[in-house]
Write a protein that holds these residues in place. Structure first.
Motif, PDB file in Angstrom:
ATOM      1  N   UNK A   1       9.671  13.733  -7.569  1.00 38.72           N
ATOM      2  CA  UNK A   1       8.838  12.551  -7.766  1.00 38.72           C
ATOM      3  C   UNK A   1       7.657  12.855  -8.682  1.00 38.72           C
ATOM      4  N   UNK A   2       6.976  13.950  -8.433  1.00 38.40           N
ATOM      5  CA  UNK A   2       5.795  14.293  -9.241  1.00 38.40           C
ATOM      6  C   UNK A   2       6.167  14.569 -10.689  1.00 38.40           C
ATOM      7  N   UNK A   3       7.267  15.278 -10.894  1.00 40.83           N
ATOM      8  CA  UNK A   3       7.693  15.574 -12.270  1.00 40.83           C
ATOM      9  C   UNK A   3       8.064  14.289 -13.000  1.00 40.83           C
ATOM     10  N   UNK A   4       8.833  13.427 -12.328  1.00 45.63           N
ATOM     11  CA  UNK A   4       9.254  12.177 -12.961  1.00 45.63           C
ATOM     12  C   UNK A   4       8.089  11.256 -13.270  1.00 45.63           C
ATOM     13  N   UNK A   5       7.201  11.068 -12.303  1.00 43.11           N
ATOM     14  CA  UNK A   5       6.050  10.192 -12.529  1.00 43.11           C
ATOM     15  C   UNK A   5       5.087  10.782 -13.558  1.00 43.11           C
ATOM     16  N   UNK A   6       4.997  12.105 -13.592  1.00 40.02           N
ATOM     17  CA  UNK A   6       4.122  12.730 -14.586  1.00 40.02           C
ATOM     18  C   UNK A   6       4.597  12.442 -15.993  1.00 40.02           C
ATOM     19  N   UNK A   7       5.898  12.589 -16.231  1.00 39.64           N
ATOM     20  CA  UNK A   7       6.454  12.315 -17.560  1.00 39.64           C
ATOM     21  C   UNK A   7       6.288  10.842 -17.923  1.00 39.64           C
ATOM     22  N   UNK A   8       6.547   9.938 -16.958  1.00 37.27           N
ATOM     23  CA  UNK A   8       6.425   8.509 -17.226  1.00 37.27           C
ATOM     24  C   UNK A   8       4.977   8.118 -17.505  1.00 37.27           C
ATOM     25  N   UNK A   9       4.035   8.723 -16.788  1.00 36.76           N
ATOM     26  CA  UNK A   9       2.621   8.393 -16.986  1.00 36.76           C
ATOM     27  C   UNK A   9       2.154   8.795 -18.381  1.00 36.76           C
ATOM     28  N   UNK A  10       2.567   9.966 -18.830  1.00 38.15           N
ATOM     29  CA  UNK A  10       2.182  10.419 -20.165  1.00 38.15           C
ATOM     30  C   UNK A  10       2.729   9.468 -21.227  1.00 38.15           C
ATOM     31  N   UNK A  11       3.988   9.070 -21.099  1.00 41.57           N
ATOM     32  CA  UNK A  11       4.595   8.164 -22.078  1.00 41.57           C
ATOM     33  C   UNK A  11       3.928   6.791 -22.048  1.00 41.57           C
ATOM     34  N   UNK A  12       3.578   6.328 -20.857  1.00 40.31           N
ATOM     35  CA  UNK A  12       2.907   5.034 -20.742  1.00 40.31           C
ATOM     36  C   UNK A  12       1.543   5.066 -21.436  1.00 40.31           C
ATOM     37  N   UNK A  13       0.807   6.140 -21.233  1.00 35.02           N
ATOM     38  CA  UNK A  13      -0.509   6.269 -21.879  1.00 35.02           C
ATOM     39  C   UNK A  13      -0.385   6.343 -23.393  1.00 35.02           C
ATOM     40  N   UNK A  14       0.651   7.047 -23.870  1.00 41.37           N
ATOM     41  CA  UNK A  14       0.870   7.092 -25.312  1.00 41.37           C
ATOM     42  C   UNK A  14       1.228   5.718 -25.860  1.00 41.37           C
ATOM     43  N   UNK A  15       2.024   4.953 -25.084  1.00 42.22           N
ATOM     44  CA  UNK A  15       2.356   3.597 -25.511  1.00 42.22           C
ATOM     45  C   UNK A  15       1.116   2.722 -25.605  1.00 42.22           C
ATOM     46  N   UNK A  16       0.221   2.854 -24.634  1.00 39.59           N
ATOM     47  CA  UNK A  16      -1.047   2.105 -24.684  1.00 39.59           C
ATOM     48  C   UNK A  16      -1.859   2.496 -25.910  1.00 39.59           C
ATOM     49  N   UNK A  17      -1.888   3.797 -26.190  1.00 41.05           N
ATOM     50  CA  UNK A  17      -2.667   4.284 -27.330  1.00 41.05           C
ATOM     51  C   UNK A  17      -2.107   3.749 -28.643  1.00 41.05           C
ATOM     52  N   UNK A  18      -0.791   3.832 -28.822  1.00 44.72           N
ATOM     53  CA  UNK A  18      -0.194   3.358 -30.066  1.00 44.72           C
ATOM     54  C   UNK A  18      -0.269   1.831 -30.181  1.00 44.72           C
ATOM     55  N   UNK A  19      -0.148   1.164 -29.012  1.00 46.74           N
ATOM     56  CA  UNK A  19      -0.242  -0.277 -29.049  1.00 46.74           C
ATOM     57  C   UNK A  19      -1.631  -0.747 -29.446  1.00 46.74           C
ATOM     58  N   UNK A  20      -2.656  -0.074 -28.920  1.00 42.20           N
ATOM     59  CA  UNK A  20      -4.031  -0.398 -29.282  1.00 42.20           C
ATOM     60  C   UNK A  20      -4.303  -0.120 -30.747  1.00 42.20           C
ATOM     61  N   UNK A  21      -3.749   1.025 -31.225  1.00 36.22           N
ATOM     62  CA  UNK A  21      -3.941   1.395 -32.631  1.00 36.22           C
ATOM     63  C   UNK A  21      -3.293   0.402 -33.551  1.00 36.22           C
ATOM     64  N   UNK A  22      -2.078  -0.069 -33.189  1.00 38.14           N
ATOM     65  CA  UNK A  22      -1.383  -1.026 -34.037  1.00 38.14           C
ATOM     66  C   UNK A  22      -2.124  -2.355 -34.076  1.00 38.14           C
ATOM     67  N   UNK A  23      -2.653  -2.727 -32.884  1.00 43.68           N
ATOM     68  CA  UNK A  23      -3.390  -3.992 -32.813  1.00 43.68           C
ATOM     69  C   UNK A  23      -4.648  -3.935 -33.642  1.00 43.68           C
ATOM     70  N   UNK A  24      -5.282  -2.750 -33.676  1.00 44.82           N
ATOM     71  CA  UNK A  24      -6.495  -2.608 -34.459  1.00 44.82           C
ATOM     72  C   UNK A  24      -6.219  -2.615 -35.943  1.00 44.82           C
TER      73      UNK A  24
END
Length: 361
Positions: A338-361
């Protein structure tokens, strides 16, 4: 087994404990008999021998209780569960559960149980461990591919969906991304596993002795005795190699086995096709889970929570199964997954937020 019985009159707590031990021994004997009837050959004989040992323990508690046996007691929840699983689930799965159960002998701290009985229970755990090891070897190749495929499908597709979704794309794009990730990943896993297992088998086969090597014996130079060099190359010292060569040439050993070696089917590796199919199906079954909320129309944060929750429950389940089959703690293995899976998903989600914010800007 020593059967020296207590001479003093037992108190009510002792009677309850003895009756519980009696019920447990009867239930465990039934489990071994049940498993034995589903096996053949040596495994069947071993399991029947374990059932007979439990019968001896049962006889000890019956002798202690005498005319105070009372009504039959229900065995503990663990043993009832094992009895239920023994008739419905795979042989290796039940043996793995039995291995953990036998490793915790109830007689170690019981003053009324003999030391022989406590040692018996410990030894039963080792017997079960050996039987389970045989089964693990038979399924380890395909099982490894299946577990790896399922967890990879769960984590990679959840990460993909969350990462793309966090960037702010439309719901249709998220769904299409999840389906594409499922198909691409399953095909890639299947093909990669096939190549990996086939390559491993080919490497092992290249090291297997030539089964026709024994046909060379009639033409060997007895004086130089090249045969001794063969045995030395296989790890024997000079003296032992010479002795083995003399035995073979004199007909004291089976020539085919001595020269060609035992046939090794490399069961632990598994077949390439079987591993590929297991990997494909298990990746697909894992990868579909995070997509399900989107397929049924969930959107936004609700879809994210449902997707992550379904994946989390599945990771706990697969981790627990791995823990049971490996003889480890199901809870710890499940939490690790569970920890390994959620850790990988959390990192990808944060990167998606970062790229989405950058694209919007």
């Amino acid at each position: 087994m020593s059967t020296t019985l207590p001479t003093q009159r037992p108190d009510p707590a002792q009677l309850r404990r003895w009756r519980q031990h009696l019920a447990d021994e009867r239930a465990e004997a039934a489990i071994y008999n049940n498993l034995a009837h589903r096996r053949t050959g040596e495994e069947r004989e071993i399991l029947l021998g374990l059932a007979e040992a439990e019968k001896r323990h049962e006889a000890y508690w019956l002798a202690l209780l005498g005319d105070r046996v009372g009504k039959p007691r229900r065995t503990d929840l663990r043993t009832r569960l094992l009895g239920l699983l023994a008739g419905r689930f795979g042989f290796v799965f039940v043996l793995a559960l039995l291995q953990r159960a036998e490793g915790r002998s109830p007689y170690d701290d019981d003053p009324d149980a003999t030391s022989t009985m406590a040692a018996d229970e410990r030894l039963h755990g080792e017997v079960i461990r050996s039987l389970a090891e045989r089964g693990r070897k038979r399924l380890s190749g395909s099982f490894r591919a299946a577990v790896f495929g399922a967890n990879d499908g769960l984590v990679s597709n959840l990460s993909l969906i969350l990462g793309v979704g966090a960037s702010g794309v439309p719901m249709a794009v998220i769904l299409l991304t999840g389906v594409a990730g499922l198909l691409a990943g399953a095909l890639s896993m299947g093909a990669g596993e096939y190549v990996s297992v086939r390559s491993q088998r080919e490497l092992l086969e290249a090291s297997t002795p030539d089964p026709r090597a024994h046909t060379l014996l009639p033409d060997l130079d007895i004086d130089t005795n090249e045969l001794a060099l063969l045995f030395r190359s296989r790890g024997l010292d000079e003296e032992e190699a010479a002795r083995r060569a003399e035995e073979v040439l004199a007909g004291g050993r089976d020539q085919r086995t001595a020269i060609g070696g035992d046939v090794d089917t490399h069961e632990a590796v598994g077949s390439g096709l079987g591993a590929a199919l297991s990997s494909f199906l298990c990746f697909a079954s894992g990868a579909i889970i995070p997509v399900l909320p989107y397929l049924f129309g969930a959107q936004g944060i609700v879809a994210v929570i449902l997707s992550a929750g379904l994946v989390g429950l599945t990771l706990l389940g697969t981790g627990a199964i791995v823990g049971i089959l490996s003889g480890g703690s199901p809870l710890l293995r499940g939490l690790r997954q569970l920890l390994i899976g959620y850790g990988a998903a959390a990192v990808t989600y944060l990167l998606g937020l970062l790229f989405g914010t950058g694209a919007a800007g």
